[in-house]
Design an enzyme around this catalytic site. Structure first.
Site, mmCIF file in Angstrom:
data_model
loop_
_atom_site.group_PDB
_atom_site.id
_atom_site.type_symbol
_atom_site.label_atom_id
_atom_site.label_comp_id
_atom_site.label_asym_id
_atom_site.label_seq_id
_atom_site.Cartn_x
_atom_site.Cartn_y
_atom_site.Cartn_z
ATOM 1 N N ASP A 32 55.667 41.276 55.657
ATOM 2 C CA ASP A 32 54.583 40.283 55.736
ATOM 3 C C ASP A 32 54.588 39.402 54.483
ATOM 4 O O ASP A 32 53.828 38.444 54.384
ATOM 5 C CB ASP A 32 53.221 40.947 55.980
ATOM 6 N N SER A 33 55.513 39.688 53.548
ATOM 7 C CA SER A 33 55.750 38.784 52.418
ATOM 8 C C SER A 33 56.220 37.424 52.924
ATOM 9 O O SER A 33 56.259 36.458 52.158
ATOM 10 C CB SER A 33 56.784 39.382 51.457
ATOM 11 N N LYS A 63 56.359 49.375 59.530
ATOM 12 C CA LYS A 63 55.827 49.767 58.216
ATOM 13 C C LYS A 63 54.362 49.378 58.154
ATOM 14 O O LYS A 63 53.976 48.331 58.672
ATOM 15 C CB LYS A 63 56.587 49.063 57.087
ATOM 16 N N GLU A 94 50.699 49.697 55.431
ATOM 17 C CA GLU A 94 50.218 50.009 54.089
ATOM 18 C C GLU A 94 49.027 50.966 54.130
ATOM 19 O O GLU A 94 48.188 50.875 55.026
ATOM 20 C CB GLU A 94 49.785 48.710 53.387
ATOM 21 N N GLU A 101 55.170 51.075 45.670
ATOM 22 C CA GLU A 101 55.177 49.754 45.022
ATOM 23 C C GLU A 101 54.262 49.735 43.807
ATOM 24 O O GLU A 101 53.129 50.232 43.843
ATOM 25 C CB GLU A 101 54.710 48.672 46.023
#
Ligand code: KIV
Length: 275
Positions: A55-56, A124, A126, A193
């Site tokens: 999503d970057s 993925k 978070e 991260e």
């Protein structure tokens, strides 16, 4: 084609199982973000093990100042392109903000959409203890989940900025508890991260699943970088990233040379023209 022939053809495909076998090995594996077919093919042929449709894309491609506006439709769109370009790499689709926070059911529905329409082999998401049930439910739907703990960009407003997580005793305990929770929930790997290197090492030794670091030191089982940081396509490179090429400067040089040629009527030449 028979099932045996099909599996022989895919022998070298990176899978969640083959990544698991690389846990604790001296040689770490590599993951890069990719958002389109061109870079997917280039990175796949270069031997990158995992391609993340991150999503970057919000920051790097769309020019947003966070990942929060990215939609599921957009991740599906980019995932289709990346999936088509990857023959060997495992393609993972990032679940954007809002696609799994409302309920585990909605998370499962949206993960299924990413697999069906985006062609990804895993998703993925978070979070740690707060997404335990969602991970369990998605895994129960036969979709492998890569977890992501520590600095989680979708929580920018809670964190008060992109801050290193896991500092101090309480901070360390929280990141460890999150990592243990996602492993217990069935995640096949976890991105660490923005955490101190010694904490990432401790978590990597503690977990049975592979850890993938970004801003988390050298001791994780794998590393991930964002394409635009790797290739010098951003205005600045974060301190935890390494720029391996400056494609931004090359592209600018090429565009200026083209504009000069056009202005001076040097392009198109006879060889580029039809008679
Ligand atoms: O979206 C992304 O690119 C990511 C990586 C930084 C892990 O989540």
């Amino acid at each position: 084609m028979s099932t045996v022939t099909q599996s022989a053809k895919r022998e070298h495909r990176v899978t969640t199982r083959s990544l698991q076998r690389r846990k604790g090995k001296a040689e770490a594996f590599s993951m890069l973000t990719a958002y389109d077919h061109v870079f997917s093919r280039i990175f796949d042929e270069a031997g990158i093990d995992v391609l993340l449709v991150g999503d970057s894309v919000g920051n790097t491609v769309q020019g947003e100042d966070s990942t929060l506006p990215v939609t599921l439709d957009e991740i599906v769109y980019h995932s289709r392109m990346v999936s088509r370009g990857a023959r060997r790499a495992l393609v993972v689709g990032d679940m954007p903000f809002g696609s799994y926070q409302v309920s585990p059911e909605e998370g499962v529905r949206n993960a299924i959409r990413l697999v069906k329409d985006g062609g990804v082999a895993a998703v993925k998401l978070e979070g740690g203890r707060n997404v335990k049930e969602t991970i369990e439910r998605i895994v129960a739907a036969e979709i492998p989940v890569m977890a992501h703990v520590g600095l989680t960009p979708q929580a920018i407003h809670r964190m008060g900025g992109y801050r290193v997580q896991g500092r101090g005793e309480t901070g360390r305990e929280q990141v460890i508890a999150d990592a243990l929770a996602v492993e217990a929930a069935g995640a096949f790997a976890v991105v660490l991260e923005g955490v101190p290197a010694d904490l990432a090492k401790e978590i990597t030794e503690m977990l049975a699943i592979p850890t993938i670091g970004i801003g988390a030191g050298v001791d994780c089982d794998g590393q991930v970088l964002v394409l635009h940081d790797l290739l010098g396509l951003t205005d600045w490179t974060p301190s935890f990233a390494k720029q391996y090429a400056n494609l931004g400067a090359l592209a600018s040089q090429a565009a200026r040379a083209y504009a000069d040629d056009v202005a001076q009527r040097k392009f198109p030449g006879d060889e580029h023209s039809f008679s």
